[in-house]
Every structure is written in C-alpha cells, then in structure tokens.
Design an enzyme around this catalytic site. Structure first.
Site, PDB file in Angstrom:
ATOM      1  CE  LYS A   1      -2.791  10.737   2.794  1.00 22.55           C
ATOM      2  NZ  LYS A   1      -3.626  10.087   1.813  1.00 22.55           N
TER       3      LYS A   1
ATOM      4  CE  LYS B   1     -13.732   7.002   0.106  1.00 23.42           C
ATOM      5  NZ  LYS B   1     -13.183   7.344   1.500  1.00 23.42           N
TER       6      LYS B   1
ATOM      7  CB  THR C   1     -10.043   5.229  -1.990  1.00 26.22           C
ATOM      8  OG1 THR C   1      -9.567   5.414  -0.681  1.00 26.22           O
ATOM      9  CG2 THR C   1      -9.249   3.650  -2.104  1.00 26.22           C
TER      10      THR C   1
ATOM     11  CE  LYS D   1      -6.236  14.007  -0.183  1.00 30.15           C
ATOM     12  NZ  LYS D   1      -6.411  12.923  -0.853  1.00 30.15           N
ATOM     13  NE  ARG D   2      -4.451  10.264  10.006  1.00 29.76           N
ATOM     14  CZ  ARG D   2      -4.242   9.500  10.867  1.00 29.76           C
ATOM     15  NH1 ARG D   2      -5.118   8.388  10.943  1.00 29.76           N
ATOM     16  NH2 ARG D   2      -3.339   9.495  11.695  1.00 29.76           N
TER      17      ARG D   2
ATOM     18  CG  HIS E   1      -2.180  -0.902   1.019  1.00 26.38           C
ATOM     19  ND1 HIS E   1      -3.192  -0.343   0.498  1.00 26.38           N
ATOM     20  CD2 HIS E   1      -2.327  -2.106   1.515  1.00 26.38           C
ATOM     21  CE1 HIS E   1      -4.124  -1.305   0.754  1.00 26.38           C
ATOM     22  NE2 HIS E   1      -3.660  -2.384   1.050  1.00 26.38           N
TER      23      HIS E   1
HETATM   24  C1  PLP Z   1     -11.832   7.536   1.738  1.00 28.99           C
HETATM   25  C2  PLP Z   1     -11.307   8.026   3.047  1.00 28.99           C
HETATM   26  C3  PLP Z   1     -10.065   7.962   3.093  1.00 28.99           C
HETATM   27  C4  PLP Z   1      -9.210   7.897   2.184  1.00 28.99           C
HETATM   28  O1  PLP Z   1      -8.770   9.226   1.668  1.00 28.99           O
HETATM   29  P1  PLP Z   1      -7.651   9.401   0.574  1.00 28.99           P
HETATM   30  O2  PLP Z   1      -7.902  10.778  -0.077  1.00 28.99           O
HETATM   31  O3  PLP Z   1      -7.709   8.414  -0.453  1.00 28.99           O
HETATM   32  O4  PLP Z   1      -6.109   9.452   1.342  1.00 28.99           O
HETATM   33  C5  PLP Z   1      -9.779   8.606   4.437  1.00 28.99           C
HETATM   34  N1  PLP Z   1     -10.588   8.635   5.651  1.00 28.99           N
HETATM   35  C6  PLP Z   1     -12.112   8.493   5.373  1.00 28.99           C
HETATM   36  C7  PLP Z   1     -13.052   8.752   6.469  1.00 28.99           C
HETATM   37  C8  PLP Z   1     -12.282   7.985   4.042  1.00 28.99           C
HETATM   38  O5  PLP Z   1     -13.659   7.849   3.810  1.00 28.99           O
END
Ligand code: PLP
Length: 836
Positions: A577, A685, A681, A571-572, A380
């Site tokens: 990032k 979304k 991911t 995101k985190r 990952h």
């Molecule tokens: C989808 C999701 C992530 C992943 O987000 P990235 O932008 O791909 O890092 C992290 N936290 C939550 C709550 C999510 O639903």
C-alpha cells in the site's frame, strides 16, 4: 415520522394468538412517551436498576434494547416469511465482519432518531453519551471484513433473503496503542460490558468434530466411507439483527461461538485429575477466542484452520437443518448459494460433499454436481503470498475425511484436464489443487475455483489480472466461470450517518432517494456549477474538519490547524500500500524547508493524517509505523516549519474513526503499486464524501478515475503493464535513488538519524530495504508522485475550483454503492430475487 410503519403492532407475528405478546411495545411506542416508557422498562426489568442509580452502561444497554424492541417483530416475521416462501437465499460465508457501531445504524434503519433523541432529553440524558458507550465489534482486519458488513446491509435494504455466517471472536482486532512511537497491541475485549445486539441460542448448538480417522464399511452391498472423529466442540449461534434501511426488513447475521461439550474425558476424570479434564474442555473454547490479526498474509496455523472448519461446518449444518425433513438435497441449488468471501470458508466444499455422500448417501457424481452449483468464490488478492494453502499433513490430521474428498476432487479434475489439454505435465502440475513444493499442500483458491459456479474478482482490473495472470489455466479451462463484481460501500453508514452535513445538503438539493439509489447523486452535477451550493458544500467540509478536530483533541490531545489541507492515508499498514511513499513526500517537503531551499511561507499548509494497524508479526510494517511517528514528532516540533506541515497518526484506526476522518478529508491517498490492490473500498468512501484522490492506476481507482474524469483525479505512477516491463528489464532501485536529488536527500535524511535522535541504526533496515529490494517499487514511482503532489498544491490554491471537483466526485461515484454490488451478484451469480 416514518417509524409508525415499522412498529411491531403494525404486523406482529405473535400478536394474533396472545394479547400479551404485544406487551413490550404496545401503546404509543413510536412516540416519545412510548419510547421513554419502554426505555425505563428495560432499565428496570433488564438491567435491574432505577434511572437514578443507573450507570452510563446501564443507560446505553437499556436504550439499545429499546431500539432493538422496535426491530424484533419484523425480525421474527422475516424469519418466518423466508422459511415459508421457500425462496432461494444467500448464505454469505465470511471469517470476518468489521461491523462498526450498531446503535446509530439501527436508529437510522428504524427511522427512530428524532423520537429517541427527544425521549432521552426528557430523561435528562445526552444521546451522544450513549453513543460513546458502544464498543465497536472489530471482528475483522480491514477491507475484506468491512465489505462483508456493507454487503449484508445492502441485502437487507434490497429485501433479499440472506444469512451472514461467521465467527463471534471473543477478542476482535487488537487495540493499537503507541509507546515511544512504536505499536503496542492491547486485547480488544469488546464483550466486557456485554452486547445488547446479540441473541445467544445455546439450545441450538451444533456439534463440530475434528481429528480421528476414516474407515470404510459395507452399506448393504455398497462400500462407503465414514469419518470417526477424535474430539468435538459445540458451536453456539449468536444472532444479530441486520435491518434494512426504512423498509421494515431484518435479516440475520449468525456468528458462532465455541463451547466445550459437556462430555468430560472419563478416563482422565476417573484417574482423579479433575483439573486436567476441565483444561481439555477449555482448550476447545480457544477456537473462537481471537481473530487472527494478519491482513493479506495468512499464517498456516492449526487454530486458524480449526476456526475455518468450525464456522463453515456449523453454518452449512445450520442451513441444512432449516430445511423440511423431506427436502430432497438434489434441489439444494434452488434454495441456497454459499458465497465464499475469499478462501477462508473453502473447507465448506469438502464438508458439503461429506454430508451429501457420507451422511445423505448420495452418489459421488450427483453430490459433486450439486456442490458445484451451491458455491461461488470471491477472490480478494493478487499477492501470491496471500493465496492460502494448507499443508496436507495438518489438514489430514485435523480433517482426514475432508482430505480424502479433496484428493478425489483433484484426481477427477486432473483427469478432465488431461482430456482437454493432453498430457501436458507442466500445466497439470500448475493446475493441481495439491501442490508438491515446498511441502505437499492444498491450494484453497484452486479448490474454490474448481468447485465454484462462479469466480469473481472485486474490480475490473483485478478480475482481468485474475483471468490473465493468477488463474489463466483455469480461465481457459472454464470459459464463462470468471466474472467481475466491483466492490462497493454502504451509503447508509459511509455517507448518511457519517456525514450528516453533506447528507442534508444533498437531500435539500435532490430529495432523499439517493440513500437507496445512489446513482441519483448524478443530479448533483448541475449543482457543481452553482456558487451558493459550492459555498454550502465547502462549509460542510469545514464543519467536518472542526468535528474531527474535536474528536482528535478529546481522544489524542492533538489539534488540527485552520487553513490546512487535510491529506489522509488510512488503511492497513502493508508495504504494497506504500505508506513509505507518502512518508517520502512528507520528508521531502520537510527537507526542502530545513535546508533553506524552500521558504516555509511558500509551502501550502497541510496536515497529513495516517491511520494504520500492522500485523503484530510483520516487522517491516511495524518499523514503518515507528518511522511515521518519528517523522511526525520531529516535523511537528520544528519551528522552522512554522506549523505549515503537520503529521498526525491517531492510534487504533477502526470503523468509528473512519466515520469521522473520511468526511473531513480533502485529499485521499490511494497509492498502492499498480497491480497489487485488488479493489480498495476506502478509496470509494473518500470520493463519496467529497475528497479528491491522488492515486495509481490500481484496483477500483481505475473505475473511480473513469467516472469522475481525469480533471478531477490526480493520477501518478506506473501502470500495471509498466510495472511488469520494469521487472522484466531488471529493477534496480538504487538507480532511482542516484538519479533524483529530492529522493536522495529525503532518504539520506532518514538514514542520517535525523528522526531517531542521531541513531542511524533504527531506520536503517527501511532505507536499505528500499535501496536494495523495494518489492513494491516505491523509488520508481517517487518522482511521479512528487510531481503530482505539486499539482495538488496548485489545485488546492483555487478553493472554489477544488470544491467544484469535490462535488463532481460525489455526483459521479454513485456506482460505488454496495447496493449496486449486490445487484450485480444477484444478476450474475446468485439469481436470488428479493422476497417482498
Ligand atoms: C474501508 C475500511 C478499510 C479498507 O480500506 P482500504 O483503503 O480499502 O484498504 C479498512 N479499515 C477500515 C476501518 C475501513 O473502514
């Protein structure tokens, strides 16, 4: 109503033998009356209260139990059927499952939403109040844990036999609050009011051992090894239903909870120190106490290794115990594939070897042949600091037999490497599972690669970089072992449930089939040219923004202004990032206004929304959170801005908030340094909910852009080869600072103390880190980012064209369904057909 198909009485596994087996849901259970009756019954008999005296939690619990009751017979039946079919199944091993709330998902899966809503109305209960009562199980950090949750949803929907295995953390990811703009972590006691979704089975607890030593013994002429452990803990399984979408299938998620064995240390006990004896018992229960909140940067903590071995040993043991007593372990690969979600479960490799060799007394070579067919590994990451290693010292202390087994696997592997490549000592050092520097340690990704039948990356670019940059020697040594499966997200949770307005619009246009066949969204392409459809689509987006406004007002007391573009980065918080790049854009816009170079009235109104948790020990990430909040409070309160720029940072980003934020977004920020984000991911979304992406050529952004087309994606920044070339030339961030007026002004404004009440020291470490280190090349991509953001503003000015692009994003992103990811795994790695 489809619910009738899924009511227990239609196929009750117990019903044939005892009429009372049907009692909980007999009669018109799939009717409003039946639902009410069962709800009241649960309230009375499970909660022990009448409706008149019930609390919101009582009503939520009884309601959830009623939904659960509809799934129960199918669940029992599926477990029975899967045992009897003796088909090959998937054991998904993951230290994290970021599930999100369960209630709505289970209502959707059973087709009960309308009946349940009507039933609650007759009881005078607002179903939204029940929804609000559920605390989401935050048993994951971010993308990796959410991926696991999407995958098990898809497997149930596809009808593939699967058990998800993991840990039932008593405390999941911390609840984030802000004090003076700084992150403060609060414990997430998600189990405080009980969970209606879990089924504990203490009677099925497994004993998991640790420590001690190994010894050899004579087994009728054969010398064998055995492990003599020092201490034990019980692993208690908690089962959760994983329903497929309207298909009557229910798979199982089995999470393990640590419980002290009841064997007191008699020596301590007899010496009279009862308290000490009890204390050592509760010590064992720490194992499943808390999720480690590090995302991408694991710490080599002993308790973390204990967690990993605890859940993996319990899961492998659990699977083996489910086989018939006369099952020949040589046939294991026909029955199971253990999918390793990153390196966290890799200790399962020596564990299966130990069971086969030490306990089943199999020859080493045979056991190794089986083991290599039973595991597959998903990588990952591309960050070197995220590749997990365990010191030999620690591993040997905690799992001495496993360390011996790892050494033997490595010895035999390196013999093969020498046979292939000769005595190329450099290569052998580079490929050894045991690294010698800085301390002798076990490289878990290497162990997984050697043991796994397949190794996959999570997006095309990531898999390519894995083969070429991270594990090139292994790729050469094992041709055909490496493959790609691009990640996906479940359309049930992330479109159908989270975006009911868009779902209705899509279903009206192309029918309901898209929910399980997301490529059908392609049929929307022609609707992008239809004015009426575009208007309806824009109205859905506007309604989603209002809905988000309601949520943020109630939760944080903030407002979303009308007419603003909603620009979202959730995101985190991690330097790779590049939340700092987003922030530099905001500061640039702000500086332009306050310096008078740009008239506020010429600025496209935008609301910037951040959501991000920082690992509690990640100092720089926490400083960046502080700076985002500081910039927000200055920008939001400055009258010169005339309300045209707003920065919102709702605390505690989690799945529940994502479900409200993403459907409302206009612009999705996916701005990692190229070559650092394995897939992402969140990006999928957003695109599926009709946001346009501004992004780098990184992770799955590459595939999103290929699918939606350059005209419908805002690309900026260096490509991965360009990043490499700049490193090779020698990257000097200060040169970029000197060369770009806008960048200099933005950085200087931060350094001046403008966002810290004149105190120049507070954010100085951020500024100097960017100027003199900047590992993730924020400054190098700044000018390209700003230029592309100007194009975003220009594009947004033509609302109708923007909406057309947004529709095309939805129409062309069906590929990113986790159903497709699962089909890819099944075809290329697992070979596990559905069991009908
Ligand atoms: C989808 C999701 C992530 C992943 O987000 P990235 O932008 O791909 O890092 C992290 N936290 C939550 C709550 C999510 O639903």
């Amino acid at each position: 109503m489809t619910a009738t198909d899924h009511t227990p009485e239609s196929a009750h596994p117990l019903g044939a033998t005892h009429p009372l087996a049907l009692a909980p849901v007999t009669g018109p259970a799939s009717s409003v009356d039946g639902f009410v009756r069962q709800f009241l019954r649960n309230l009375n008999y499970e909660r022990g209260v009448p409706l008149s005296a019930s609390t919101p939690n009582d009503r939520y619990m009884a309601f959830a139990m009623t939904v659960r009751d509809y799934l129960m017979a199918r669940w029992l039946e599926d477990q029975k059927r899967q045992r009897e079919a003796q088909a090959k199944g998937v054991a998904y091993l993951s230290a994290e499952y970021l599930l999100g709330r369960q209630l709505d998902n289970n209502l959707l899966a059973t087709g009960l939403s309308e009946i349940a809503t009507a039933a609650m109305e007759t009881c005078g209960i607002d179903i939204d109040d029940l929804r609000a009562q559920e605390v989401e199980p935050g048993l994951g950090n971010g993308g990796l844990g959410r991926l696991a949750a999407c995958f098990i949803d898809s497997l149930a929907t596809l009808g593939v036999p699967n058990t998800g295995y993991g840990i039932r953390y008593e405390y999941g990811i911390f609840r984030q609050t802000f004090e003076d703009g700084q992150q403060v972590e609060q414990p997430d006691s998600w189990l405080r009011l009980g969970s209606p979704w879990e089924f504990p089975h203490p009677e099925a607890a497994r004993t998991i051992s640790f420590g001690g030593h190994t010894e050899t013994y004579d087994d009728e002429g054969t010398e064998r090894s055995r492990w003599v452990p020092a201490w034990n803990v019980l692993a208690v399984p908690y089962n959760y239903m994983v329903p497929g979408y309207l298909n009557g299938r229910v798979n199982t998620l089995r999470l393990w909870s640590a419980k002290a064995t009841n064997s007191f240390d008699l020596r301590v006990f007899n010496s009279g120190d009862y308290e000490e004896a009890v204390r050592s018992q509760t010590f064992a229960e720490n194992i499943s106490k808390v999720l480690y909140p590090e995302d991408s940067t694991p710490q080599g903590k002993e308790l973390r290794l204990q967690q990993q071995y605890f859940f993996v040993a319990a899961s492998i043991g659990d699977f083996l115990a489910s086989l018939p007593a006369d099952f020949d372990p040589a046939n294991l690969p026909d029955r199971i594939i253990f999918q390793l979600n990153d390196t966290h479960p890799v200790i399962g490799v020596p564990e299966l070897m130990r069971v086969l060799v030490d306990e089943k007394k199999m020859a080493w070579e045979d056991a190794w042949g089986i083991t290599q067919k039973c595991f597959a590994y998903t990588c990952h990451t591309l960050l070197p600091e995220a590749l997990e290693v365990w010191s030999v010292d620690l591993l040997g202390r905690l799992l001495p037999r496993h360390l011996e087994i790892i050494y033997r696997i490595n010895d035999e592997f390196l013999v093969e490497v020498r046979e292939r490549f000769g005595d190329d000592e450099m290569r052998i050092r580079n490929m050894s599972i045991i690294s010698e520097f800085p301390d002798r340690s076990v490289r878990m990704a290497f162990l997984a690669t050697v043991a796994g039948a397949k190794v996959n990356g999570v997006a095309e670019l990531h898999s390519q970089l894995l083969r070429e940059k991270v594990l090139p020697d292994f790729n050469e040594f094992y041709p055909g072992k490496f493959t790609n499966v691009t990640n996906g997200v479940t359309p049930r949770r992330f479109v159908r449930l989270s975006n009911p307005g868009l779902s209705t619009l899509i279903t009206e246009a192309i029918g309901p089939g898209w929910v399980t066949d997301l490529e059908r969204l392609r049929e929307l392409e022609t609707y992008a040219e239809d004015t009426q459809f575009r208007d309806a689509f824009a109205q859905v987006k506007a309604a989603n923004k209002r809905r988000l406004g309601d949520v943020l007002r109630a939760r944080d007391g903030v407002e979303i202004s009308d007419g603003h573009m909603l620009d979202v980065m959730v995101k985190r918080l991690h330097e790779y990032k590049r939340q700092m790049l987003k922030l530099l854009h905001i500061v640039t816009e702000y500086e332009g206004i306050v310096s008078g170079r740009v008239a506020a009235s010429d600025v496209q109104p935008r609301t910037f929304v951040f959501g991000a948790k920082a690992a509690p020990g990640y100092v720089m990430a926490k400083r960046i959170i502080h700076l985002i909040n500081a910039v927000g409070s200055v920008v939001n309160d400055d009258p010169r801005v005339e309300g045209r720029l707003k920065v919102l940072f709702p605390p505690n980003y989690n799945v529940t908030l994502a479900e409200r934020l993403i459907p409302a977004a206009d612009l999705s920020e996916q701005i990692s340094l190229a070559g650092k984000e394995a897939s992402g991911t969140g990006n999928m979304k957003f695109a599926l909910n009709g946001a346009l992406t501004i992004g780098t050529d990184d992770g799955a952004n590459v595939e999103i852009r290929e699918l939606v087309g350059d005209d419908n994606f805002f690309l900026f920044g260096m490509s991965e080869p360009e990043v490499e070339a700049l490193w090779a030339r020698g990257y000097k961030p200060a040169e970029f600072y000197q060369a770009d007026d806008g960048l200099r002004r933005a950085m200087d404004l931060i350094a001046s103390g403008a966002f810290s009440g004149g105190d120049k020291t507070v954010f100085e470490p951020i500024v100097s880190n960017l100027l003199y280190d900047d590992r993730f090349m924020v400054l190098a991509d700044y000018s390209s980012y700003i230029a592309e953001q100007a194009k975003v503003d220009a594009a947004y000015a033509d609302q109708d064209a923007w909406t057309r692009s947004a529709i095309l994003n939805v129409a062309r992103c069906g590929f990113f369904s986790s159903d497709r990811s699962m089909r890819d795994y099944i075809e290329r790695i697992w070979h596990t057909p559905p069991v009908i």
